[in-house]
Design a protein around this motif. Structure first.
Motif, PDB file in Angstrom:
ATOM      1  N   ALA A  62      20.935   4.522  17.742  1.00 53.31           N
ATOM      2  CA  ALA A  62      21.400   3.184  18.110  1.00 53.31           C
ATOM      3  C   ALA A  62      20.274   2.179  17.904  1.00 53.31           C
ATOM      4  CB  ALA A  62      21.859   3.150  19.565  1.00 53.31           C
ATOM      5  N   MET A  63      20.660   0.925  17.706  1.00 54.62           N
ATOM      6  CA  MET A  63      19.703  -0.182  17.642  1.00 54.62           C
ATOM      7  C   MET A  63      20.313  -1.366  18.376  1.00 54.62           C
ATOM      8  SD  MET A  63      18.251  -0.136  13.746  1.00 54.62           S
ATOM      9  CE  MET A  63      17.035  -1.405  14.048  1.00 54.62           C
ATOM     10  N   THR A  64      19.514  -2.004  19.214  1.00 56.23           N
ATOM     11  CA  THR A  64      19.938  -3.220  19.895  1.00 56.23           C
ATOM     12  C   THR A  64      18.774  -4.198  19.882  1.00 56.23           C
ATOM     13  OG1 THR A  64      19.225  -2.415  22.056  1.00 56.23           O
ATOM     14  CG2 THR A  64      21.518  -2.008  21.451  1.00 56.23           C
ATOM     15  N   GLY A  65      19.079  -5.464  20.009  1.00 57.56           N
ATOM     16  CA  GLY A  65      17.996  -6.436  20.044  1.00 57.56           C
ATOM     17  C   GLY A  65      18.491  -7.862  19.951  1.00 57.56           C
ATOM     18  N   THR A  66      17.536  -8.744  19.762  1.00 53.90           N
ATOM     19  CA  THR A  66      17.805 -10.171  19.661  1.00 53.90           C
ATOM     20  C   THR A  66      17.244 -10.693  18.352  1.00 53.90           C
ATOM     21  OG1 THR A  66      17.646 -10.355  22.062  1.00 53.90           O
ATOM     22  CG2 THR A  66      17.496 -12.396  20.814  1.00 53.90           C
ATOM     23  N   LEU A  67      18.053 -11.468  17.637  1.00 49.22           N
ATOM     24  CA  LEU A  67      17.637 -12.117  16.397  1.00 49.22           C
ATOM     25  C   LEU A  67      17.206 -13.532  16.751  1.00 49.22           C
ATOM     26  CD1 LEU A  67      17.504 -12.266  13.249  1.00 49.22           C
ATOM     27  CD2 LEU A  67      19.901 -12.981  13.324  1.00 49.22           C
ATOM     28  N   TYR A  68      15.984 -13.884  16.363  1.00 46.49           N
ATOM     29  CA  TYR A  68      15.448 -15.226  16.596  1.00 46.49           C
ATOM     30  C   TYR A  68      15.369 -15.969  15.264  1.00 46.49           C
ATOM     31  CZ  TYR A  68      13.909 -13.373  21.091  1.00 46.49           C
ATOM     32  OH  TYR A  68      13.881 -12.807  22.341  1.00 46.49           O
ATOM     33  N   CYS A  69      15.673 -17.252  15.291  1.00 48.37           N
ATOM     34  CA  CYS A  69      15.521 -18.116  14.129  1.00 48.37           C
ATOM     35  C   CYS A  69      14.639 -19.280  14.551  1.00 48.37           C
ATOM     36  CB  CYS A  69      16.886 -18.612  13.655  1.00 48.37           C
ATOM     37  SG  CYS A  69      16.796 -19.710  12.233  1.00 48.37           S
ATOM     38  N   ARG A  70      13.507 -19.406  13.885  1.00 46.69           N
ATOM     39  CA  ARG A  70      12.537 -20.454  14.192  1.00 46.69           C
ATOM     40  C   ARG A  70      12.142 -20.443  15.674  1.00 46.69           C
ATOM     41  NH1 ARG A  70      11.625 -23.835  10.159  1.00 46.69           N
ATOM     42  NH2 ARG A  70      11.076 -25.605  11.469  1.00 46.69           N
ATOM     43  N   GLY A  71      12.028 -19.229  16.231  1.00 48.61           N
ATOM     44  CA  GLY A  71      11.584 -19.065  17.604  1.00 48.61           C
ATOM     45  C   GLY A  71      12.657 -19.221  18.665  1.00 48.61           C
ATOM     46  N   GLN A  72      13.871 -19.556  18.251  1.00 42.32           N
ATOM     47  CA  GLN A  72      14.971 -19.732  19.204  1.00 42.32           C
ATOM     48  C   GLN A  72      15.934 -18.547  19.103  1.00 42.32           C
ATOM     49  OE1 GLN A  72      16.905 -23.605  19.016  1.00 42.32           O
ATOM     50  NE2 GLN A  72      15.151 -24.414  17.880  1.00 42.32           N
ATOM     51  N   VAL A  73      16.507 -18.167  20.230  1.00 38.20           N
ATOM     52  CA  VAL A  73      17.492 -17.084  20.216  1.00 38.20           C
ATOM     53  C   VAL A  73      18.655 -17.508  19.333  1.00 38.20           C
ATOM     54  CG1 VAL A  73      19.129 -15.766  21.600  1.00 38.20           C
ATOM     55  CG2 VAL A  73      16.855 -16.233  22.500  1.00 38.20           C
ATOM     56  N   PHE A  74      18.985 -16.663  18.371  1.00 42.15           N
ATOM     57  CA  PHE A  74      20.033 -16.979  17.404  1.00 42.15           C
ATOM     58  C   PHE A  74      21.247 -16.067  17.570  1.00 42.15           C
ATOM     59  CE2 PHE A  74      21.648 -16.880  12.927  1.00 42.15           C
ATOM     60  CZ  PHE A  74      22.096 -18.180  12.894  1.00 42.15           C
ATOM     61  N   ALA A  75      21.014 -14.763  17.778  1.00 45.70           N
ATOM     62  CA  ALA A  75      22.127 -13.818  17.897  1.00 45.70           C
ATOM     63  C   ALA A  75      21.655 -12.533  18.573  1.00 45.70           C
ATOM     64  CB  ALA A  75      22.692 -13.503  16.517  1.00 45.70           C
ATOM     65  N   ASN A  76      22.614 -11.796  19.089  1.00 45.42           N
ATOM     66  CA  ASN A  76      22.353 -10.465  19.642  1.00 45.42           C
ATOM     67  C   ASN A  76      22.858  -9.438  18.644  1.00 45.42           C
ATOM     68  OD1 ASN A  76      21.265 -11.278  22.182  1.00 45.42           O
ATOM     69  ND2 ASN A  76      23.330 -11.853  22.787  1.00 45.42           N
ATOM     70  N   LEU A  77      22.086  -8.394  18.454  1.00 49.20           N
ATOM     71  CA  LEU A  77      22.505  -7.387  17.499  1.00 49.20           C
ATOM     72  C   LEU A  77      22.635  -6.031  18.168  1.00 49.20           C
ATOM     73  CD1 LEU A  77      19.739  -5.661  16.301  1.00 49.20           C
ATOM     74  CD2 LEU A  77      19.347  -7.952  15.497  1.00 49.20           C
ATOM     75  N   LYS A  78      23.564  -5.243  17.621  1.00 42.69           N
ATOM     76  CA  LYS A  78      23.778  -3.907  18.160  1.00 42.69           C
ATOM     77  C   LYS A  78      24.443  -3.028  17.119  1.00 42.69           C
ATOM     78  CE  LYS A  78      28.127  -5.176  20.336  1.00 42.69           C
ATOM     79  NZ  LYS A  78      28.285  -6.556  20.580  1.00 42.69           N
ATOM     80  N   SER A  79      24.039  -1.772  17.124  1.00 40.60           N
ATOM     81  CA  SER A  79      24.657  -0.758  16.283  1.00 40.60           C
ATOM     82  C   SER A  79      24.564   0.563  17.017  1.00 40.60           C
ATOM     83  CB  SER A  79      23.953  -0.651  14.932  1.00 40.60           C
ATOM     84  OG  SER A  79      24.470   0.456  14.213  1.00 40.60           O
ATOM     85  N   PHE A  80      25.689   1.241  17.132  1.00 42.64           N
ATOM     86  CA  PHE A  80      25.716   2.542  17.782  1.00 42.64           C
ATOM     87  C   PHE A  80      26.197   3.619  16.820  1.00 42.64           C
ATOM     88  CE2 PHE A  80      26.165  -0.644  21.153  1.00 42.64           C
ATOM     89  CZ  PHE A  80      25.053  -0.317  21.904  1.00 42.64           C
ATOM     90  N   THR A  81      26.072   3.343  15.526  1.00 44.96           N
ATOM     91  CA  THR A  81      26.435   4.306  14.497  1.00 44.96           C
ATOM     92  C   THR A  81      25.199   5.093  14.100  1.00 44.96           C
ATOM     93  OG1 THR A  81      28.103   2.760  13.678  1.00 44.96           O
ATOM     94  CG2 THR A  81      27.468   4.567  12.218  1.00 44.96           C
ATOM     95  N   PRO A  82      25.176   6.405  14.350  1.00 49.57           N
ATOM     96  CA  PRO A  82      23.994   7.197  14.001  1.00 49.57           C
ATOM     97  C   PRO A  82      23.745   7.242  12.496  1.00 49.57           C
ATOM     98  CG  PRO A  82      25.433   8.410  15.500  1.00 49.57           C
ATOM     99  CD  PRO A  82      26.187   7.200  15.033  1.00 49.57           C
ATOM    100  N   VAL A  83      22.478   7.116  12.127  1.00 50.66           N
ATOM    101  CA  VAL A  83      22.056   7.190  10.734  1.00 50.66           C
ATOM    102  C   VAL A  83      20.884   8.164  10.676  1.00 50.66           C
ATOM    103  CG1 VAL A  83      21.054   5.913   8.809  1.00 50.66           C
ATOM    104  CG2 VAL A  83      22.749   4.821  10.269  1.00 50.66           C
ATOM    105  N   THR A  84      20.936   9.119   9.766  1.00 49.89           N
ATOM    106  CA  THR A  84      19.844  10.077   9.624  1.00 49.89           C
ATOM    107  C   THR A  84      18.944   9.658   8.471  1.00 49.89           C
ATOM    108  OG1 THR A  84      21.184  11.864  10.511  1.00 49.89           O
ATOM    109  CG2 THR A  84      19.246  12.490   9.227  1.00 49.89           C
ATOM    110  N   VAL A  85      17.656   9.557   8.765  1.00 46.18           N
ATOM    111  CA  VAL A  85      16.656   9.239   7.749  1.00 46.18           C
ATOM    112  C   VAL A  85      15.952  10.553   7.411  1.00 46.18           C
ATOM    113  CG1 VAL A  85      14.679   7.806   7.157  1.00 46.18           C
ATOM    114  CG2 VAL A  85      16.348   6.982   8.831  1.00 46.18           C
ATOM    115  N   PRO A  86      16.098  11.037   6.166  1.00 47.87           N
ATOM    116  CA  PRO A  86      15.509  12.329   5.827  1.00 47.87           C
ATOM    117  C   PRO A  86      13.980  12.290   5.858  1.00 47.87           C
ATOM    118  CG  PRO A  86      16.400  11.262   3.868  1.00 47.87           C
ATOM    119  CD  PRO A  86      16.769  10.405   5.036  1.00 47.87           C
ATOM    120  N   ALA A  87      13.391  13.456   5.938  1.00 41.20           N
ATOM    121  CA  ALA A  87      11.937  13.563   5.930  1.00 41.20           C
ATOM    122  C   ALA A  87      11.378  12.860   4.700  1.00 41.20           C
ATOM    123  CB  ALA A  87      11.515  15.035   5.927  1.00 41.20           C
TER     124      ALA A  87
END
Length: 146
Positions: A62-87
C-alpha cells in the motif's frame, strides 16, 4: 581451535549469508517521483518508479500520502493494490490522488501571480513494504513555457 569456536564461527557465517540473501539486512526500495497526470479537475494519477536495490523481491502492499504543489496541500493519494518489485528490478506504480475543488483556485492564483515557469510537486507519505511501514518524501519540478 576447539569445536565450540568452529561451530560459533560457522553459525555466524550462515546467519550473515541467510540475512543478506533474504534481504533482512538491507531490503531497500528507491522511490522516484515520475510525474502527475490530470484525469479530471479533482482526480490525478501520480506515477512513481520503484527500484529494488536488494537481492530479494519486495511487495509494496500500500501507499498513502499527501501531494503538495508549490508547498500547499494539493491532493491526498492512496493505493492498496499490491505490486511486487523483483530483486534488482524496477516497476512503475500509479497511485490515485484526489483533491477538493476548493484547493485548486489558490494554487492557480499563486502560479499566475508569480508568473511561474516551474511547478514544484512533492509527495510525503508512507509505503507498506512487505508489512513494514516506511515513510518517504519525493520531489519533482515540472517546467513549461508561458
Amino acid at each position: 581451535m576447539n569445536l565450540g569456536t568452529v561451530a560459533l564461527v560457522g553459525l555466524g557465517g550462515y546467519f550473515l549469508w541467510y540475512t543478506t540473501n533474504l534481504g533482512i539486512a538491507g531490503q531497500t526500495i528507491e522511490i522516484v517521483f515520475q510525474g502527475v497526470r490530470f484525469d479530471s479537475l479533482t482526480k490525478y494519477v501520480v506515477t512513481f518508479s520503484m527500484r529494488n536495490v536488494s537481492n530479494v523481491g519486495v511487495t509494496v502492499n500500500a501507499m498513502t500520502g499527501t501531494l503538495y504543489c508549490r508547498g500547499q496541500v494539493f491532493a491526498n493519494l492512496k493505493s492498496f493494490t499490491p505490486v511486487t518489485v523483483p530483486a534488482r528490478g524496477e516497476v512503475n506504480v500509479e497511485v490515485i490522488a484526489e483533491s477538493s475543488v476548493l484547493t485548486i483556485p489558490s494554487i492557480i492564483a499563486d502560479i499566475i501571480a508569480q508568473k511561474a515557469n516551474d511547478i514544484d510537486f512533492s509527495v510525503q507519505g508512507n509505503a507498506n513494504l512487505n508489512g513494514l511501514v516506511v515513510p518517504f518524501r519525493v520531489d519533482k519540478v515540472l517546467s513549461f513555457g508561458i
